[in-house]
Design a protein around this motif. Structure first.
Motif: not given
Length: 233
Positions: A60-72, A86-101
């Motif tokens: 849920k945190v990843h989804r919301r962070l990615a969505a809010l970052s794209r809105i920004a 940019t910072a938020g989307l970078s963190v979201a991508k890191i979470l997506e690749n490593m902690e999730l994917g």
């Protein structure tokens, strides 16, 4: 004690007399196996509701962070929004690749038997499809970890990081093209997963390599986010 000379293609394998496991007796190997299994059983027994709540909360945190970052970023003409997005989307991508994917595709959360968070169904917003990554990483890399000639993660076919790798003049440019690899990492991994060296050797038919990766890589940039659902676009 000097190591026994061994052919480069056998270094690090069980055929290498210098391999640490070859210094153990069969009984010691069995005991090591029992100790590792005991660690697995101890950790597995502690898994429960707290762990399940953690991974679901992280999704849920990843989804919301990615969505809010794209809105920004939609308001990126304002510098603060550009930096925050940019910072938020970078963190979201890191979470997506490593902690999730990475962890989900390893089967770390399969014990939950949740079809939405399972290695057999999870996919990610990445050029490399999960099926190709599971083969190159879970099977090849973790079966032959750091075995030169078998583990393709040793240098990713482009970088010389082991003294046993044959030196080529092109390696002088490593510092430069390593920066490019970092900038276009997911595309680099997608090309890596196609395993062109095996295709050139005739060890892997071109059709099998392209079948593994091209369908996902060819999807349009605006494809739906496959990290938020195991369903395909």
């Amino acid at each position: 004690m000097n190591p026994t000379p061994v052919a480069a293609d056998k270094q690090g394998t069980m055929e290498d007399p210098n391999h640490p496991l070859n210094r153990l007796t069969p009984e010691q190997v069995e005991e090591l196996g029992r100790e590792l299994q005991a660690i697995h059983d101890e950790v597995f027994a502690e898994l429960g509701a707290t762990d399940a709540a953690y991974i679901r909360r992280l999704v849920k945190v990843h989804r919301r962070l990615a969505a809010l970052s794209r809105i920004a970023l939609m308001n990126s003409r304002f510098t603060p929004m550009l930096v925050a997005g940019t910072a938020g989307l970078s963190v979201a991508k890191i979470l997506e690749n490593m902690e999730l994917g990475h962890n989900i595709l390893h089967g770390q959360w399969d014990w939950m038997n949740d079809p939405k968070i399972h290695s057999s169904t999870w996919d990610w917003d990445n050029v490399t499809p999960s099926s190709a990554w599971k083969h190159s990483h879970n099977f090849v890399h973790h079966t032959y970890t750091n075995v030169l000639g078998k583990d393709r993660d040793v240098g990713y076919d482009t970088i010389r990081i082991d003294h046993r790798q044959r030196w080529k003049p092109a390696y002088l440019a490593q510092p430069a093209y390593n920066v490019l690899l970092a900038m276009f990492f997911e595309w680099g991994i997608a090309i890596y997963d196609l395993d062109f060296p095996a295709v050139r050797r005739g060890a892997s038919p071109r059709s099998s390599s392209t079948t593994r990766c091209v369908p996902s890589a060819a999807r349009p940039v605006g494809r739906c986010s496959r990290t938020t659902s195991p369903s395909r676009c």
